[in-house]
Design an enzyme around this catalytic site. Structure first.
Site, PDB file in Angstrom:
ATOM      1  CD  GLU A 127      -2.486  -1.451   2.611  1.00 38.39           C
ATOM      2  OE1 GLU A 127      -2.359  -0.620   3.522  1.00 38.39           O
ATOM      3  OE2 GLU A 127      -3.046  -2.555   2.761  1.00 38.39           O
ATOM      4  CD  GLU A 167      -3.772  -4.398   5.166  1.00 40.30           C
ATOM      5  OE1 GLU A 167      -4.999  -4.547   4.963  1.00 40.30           O
ATOM      6  OE2 GLU A 167      -3.247  -3.276   5.285  1.00 40.30           O
ATOM      7  CG  PHE A 182       1.744   0.470  11.028  1.00 42.05           C
ATOM      8  CD1 PHE A 182       2.382   1.116  12.091  1.00 42.05           C
ATOM      9  CD2 PHE A 182       1.313   1.235   9.958  1.00 42.05           C
ATOM     10  CE1 PHE A 182       2.582   2.490  12.071  1.00 42.05           C
ATOM     11  CE2 PHE A 182       1.512   2.613   9.937  1.00 42.05           C
ATOM     12  CZ  PHE A 182       2.148   3.248  10.994  1.00 42.05           C
ATOM     13  CG  ASP A 190       0.679  -2.767  15.190  1.00 38.10           C
ATOM     14  OD1 ASP A 190       0.570  -2.648  16.406  1.00 38.10           O
ATOM     15  OD2 ASP A 190       1.653  -2.317  14.544  1.00 38.10           O
ATOM     16  CG  PHE A 191      -1.837  -3.039   9.591  1.00 44.03           C
ATOM     17  CD1 PHE A 191      -2.271  -2.521  10.813  1.00 44.03           C
ATOM     18  CD2 PHE A 191      -1.448  -2.145   8.606  1.00 44.03           C
ATOM     19  CE1 PHE A 191      -2.305  -1.146  11.031  1.00 44.03           C
ATOM     20  CE2 PHE A 191      -1.481  -0.780   8.821  1.00 44.03           C
ATOM     21  CZ  PHE A 191      -1.904  -0.276  10.031  1.00 44.03           C
ATOM     22  CG  HIS A 215      -0.895   2.230  14.030  1.00 45.15           C
ATOM     23  ND1 HIS A 215      -2.193   2.159  14.476  1.00 45.15           N
ATOM     24  CD2 HIS A 215      -0.973   2.341  12.684  1.00 45.15           C
ATOM     25  CE1 HIS A 215      -3.022   2.230  13.443  1.00 45.15           C
ATOM     26  NE2 HIS A 215      -2.316   2.345  12.338  1.00 45.15           N
TER      27      HIS A 215
END
Ligand SMILES: Cc1ncc(C[n+]2csc(CCOP(=O)(O)OP(=O)(O)O)c2C)c(N)n1
Ligand SMILES: [Mg+2]
Lengths: 326, 346
Positions: A29, A60, A83, A85-86, A129
């Site tokens: 992205e 994702e 990130f 976290d994703f 994040h």
């Protein structure tokens, strides 16, 4: 030699591999025209063009799934998840698809890809994040996991990851992006599965990863100057494969073990290493291994709060000194 | 249930006689593939009742025409991405019955020597790039294989099969959009058998046709076909493949069909309304196709020969699997990593 930031090293590492091998492609992205939200991939789009450096929708699962399908059929994709976290929204690929296809198919399929991601705290971004999630990946058979701490290691381990025939999760630490380091000219190729002793010492072994490496080094300096304690610092670099020989060798010389981990405490990478050391080097130890970690809480956003929970130089110094009774 | 497209195709055939667009040779292939799937799946069920098929299994009895129609339109280099209900698509690409039954029976002669099981049939040499048991996971993966074809200028198409229930998971929508914006040579095939595991798809979906009614969101044509008519499937596949190979991007095809057995293993499918199964059995794809062959002047003897031939192959495969040993335990630690082993440390 040139001075380079960790951020610029990312682009240089990817460019080195894309220039070498036309099968290396890059997707994510905002990574192409915009050069990435951390500006870590600036210039790649201009250098390699829109067919090899591709912007994706905010999807994702599609990013990682597409990387896998391309890898299975002959490309060597590098996928960015903005990130780490994703990972939680595309974890199926990380946990179920990349690492199991080869085994389930009895060796018929391959998955040579790299997922690079911005990991770690220090940016005051709050609980979704800022996480350090290396341990989410470390626990999955079939993956390889690296987390470089210097610009040179970024380039060398990126090359090793791209050239590796297995899926590699590549954790870049967001707080290291502006850090500078001397980087050799020319091609740099490192090896997965190798830790590096970044400071030699005789009194204790401190294991650290990514952002915790410079902190551990600074703590070691202070321990030496202020307390006369001489610590060895090992940059673990690669969680899978894990260079246990370097770790066990160091513990065999220093007889004390400390880990400095940014992840919340439970099941952090250091827990596995401590268990290996307890198993295989118990009688080398002169005292209990000590894990210095973030407490088991979600990360707060405010700087004053975040700074209280990540392992700091002061905390490392205090903890080592207290344990050694120095 | 049958769409207008399906009926139109049949009547066109009647007019066309034996020199129609499909031809005798292809029709015999379509029939044979359906019979192979029918016989092998029925055998898998029988072997399950004898406790010789372990673990789970998801049969495609009643859905044979979809697998046969697509496989018959595929080129050898085209790639199939299947679900746990993937025996049919695997067989349709030419994977030997023995290798499939062997995997279901967890024997050493299995396709993956017992390391994958019924839900993960994979045969790279046949273009079967895996069977995926996490709903929706393989749609993005098929996109990636199609991206490789686009990037390298290869002409193969990636074909991704999934059920009606799969249209409600995020990966479906991510993949459709991704494929459409990147104009990828991928064909998404929804086998709408009206049910998820046990819940009718209509109970949980905002539109009537779970795949086709979403196509417009991704700029794609709305396509619903009679998935029990192998000719209709074959024609839809040809059109979609030609589009993909010409660089015009993906297609989404919803095939209306019905599974004759339960969702998996011994599911008695008590949730079906009375008479529904019987109604669909009147439209059994193999029955439909026998009539079709007759319409085009293909003799009963040819049909009987195919039937007997396939039965013999399935019988022999069954005996070979029964005689085969279980997997040797030395494969337990192989192929975790590309070096062939499982070492995670030095
Ligand atoms: C992510 C995920 N959720 C749920 C399941 C459990 N599950 C397996 S098959 C199935 C039904 C799928 O229905 P459909 O897509 O219509 O395919 P069919 O079985 O009818 O071929 C479900 C819910 C799963 N395997 N993966
Ligand atoms: Mg269904």
């Amino acid at each position: 030699m040139a001075e380079l930031t960790y951020r610029d090293a990312v682009a240089r590492g990817i460019a080195q591999e894309m220039a070498r091998d036309p099968d290396v492609v890059f997707l994510g992205e905002d990574v192409a025209k915009a050069g990435g939200v951390f500006k870590a991939t600036v210039g790649l789009y201009d250098q390699f063009g829109p067919l090899r450096v591709r912007d994706t929708p905010i999807s994702e699962q599609a990013i990682l799934g597409a990387a896998m399908g391309a890898a299975m059929t002959g490309l060597k994709p590098i996928a960015e998840i903005m990130f780490s976290d994703f990972f939680a929204v595309c974890f199926d690929y990380i946990a179920n698809e990349f690492p199991k296809s080869r085994y389930m198919s009895n060796g018929q399929t391959k998955c040579p890809l790299v997922v690079r991601t911005g990991n770690g705290a220090g940016s005051r971004f709050g609980a979704q994040h800022s996480q350090s999630v290396e341990n989410w990946c470390m626990m999955i058979p079939g993956l390889k996991v690296v987390a470089p701490s210097t610009p040179t290691d970024v380039i060398g381990l990126m090359a090793a990851a791209v050239r590796d025939p297995d899926p590699v999760i590549f954790f870049e630490h967001k707080s290291l992006y502006p850090m500078k380091g001397e980087v050799p000219d020319g091609e740099i190729v490192d090896a997965l599965g190798t830790a590096r002793t970044v400071r030699t010492g005789t009194d204790a072994t401190i294991l650290a990863l990514a952002l915790m490496v410079p902190r551990a080094l600074e703590a070691a300096e202070r321990l030496k100057v202020e307390h006369g304690v001489d610590c060895e610092v090992v940059d673990v670099r690669s969680l899978v494969p894990l260079d246990t020989q370097t770790i066990l060798g160091s513990v065999g010389r220093t007889h004390r073990l400390f880990t400095v981990e940014e992840n919340p405490r439970l099941c952090g990478w250091g827990a596995e290493i401590v268990s290996i050391v307890a198993d295989e080097a118990f009688y080398d130890l002169d005292g209990p291994p000590v894990r210095i970690t973030t407490p088991h809480i979600p990360l707060p956003a405010a700087d004053i709060l975040e700074d209280m929970v990540l392992p700091t130089v002061e905390r490392i110094v205090e903890r080592v000194q207290r344990s050694l009774g120095a | 249930m049958a769409s207008k497209a399906g009926h139109a195709a049949v009547s066109m055939d009647r007019r066309g006689g034996i020199n129609d667009d499909i031809g005798e040779e292809k029709r015999l292939e379509l029939y044979r593939l359906q019979v192979v799937i029918r016989e092998a799946e029925q055998r898998a069920f029988d072997l399950f009742l004898q406790n010789l098929v372990k673990g789970t299994s998801h049969l495609s009895l009643g859905q044979e025409a979809v697998a046969a129609g697509f496989a018959a339109a595929m080129q050898p280099k085209d790639l199939s991405f299947c679900t746990y209900r993937g025996h049919a698509h695997t067989l349709a690409r030419g994977v030997p019955v023995e290798a499939v039954l062997g995997e279901l029976m967890q024997r050493d002669n299995g396709l993956m020597r017992g390391k994958g099981g019924s839900m993960h049939l994979t045969s790279e040499p046949h273009g079967v790039m895996g069977s995926y048991a996490i709903i929706g996971a393989h749609l993005p993966i098929a996109c990636g294989a199609a991206w490789r074809a686009q990037y390298k200028g290869d002409k193969d198409v990636s074909v991704c099969f999934f059920g009606d229930g799969t249209t409600n998971i995020g990966a479906f929508h991510e993949a459709l959009n991704f494929a459409a914006v990147w104009k990828l040579p991928v064909v998404f095939v929804c086998e709408n058998n009206l049910y998820m595991e046990y819940t009718p798809i209509g109970d949980v979906t905002a539109v009537q046709h779970p795949a086709a009614d979403r196509a417009a969101s991704y700029g794609l044509e709305r396509i619903v076909i009679d998935g029990n008519d192998a000719d209709a499937v074959y024609r839809a596949a040809q059109t979609a493949f030609a589009k993909a190979r010409a660089g015009h991007g993906p297609s989404l095809i919803e095939c209306m069909t019905y599974r004759h057995s339960g969702h998996s293993r011994a599911d008695p499918a008590k949730y079906r309304p009375e008479g529904e199964l019987e109604k669909w059995k009147e439209r059994d794809p193999i029955k439909i196709y026998r009539e079709r062959l007759k319409q085009f002047g293909i003799g009963d003897d040819q049909v009987a020969k195919i039937d007997a031939d396939v039965r013999r192959i399935v019988d022999e495969a069954t005996e070979a699997c029964k005689a085969a040993p279980p997997p040797s335990t030395d494969i337990l630690f192989t192929d975790v990593y590309a070096d062939g082993g499982w070492a995670w440390r030095n």
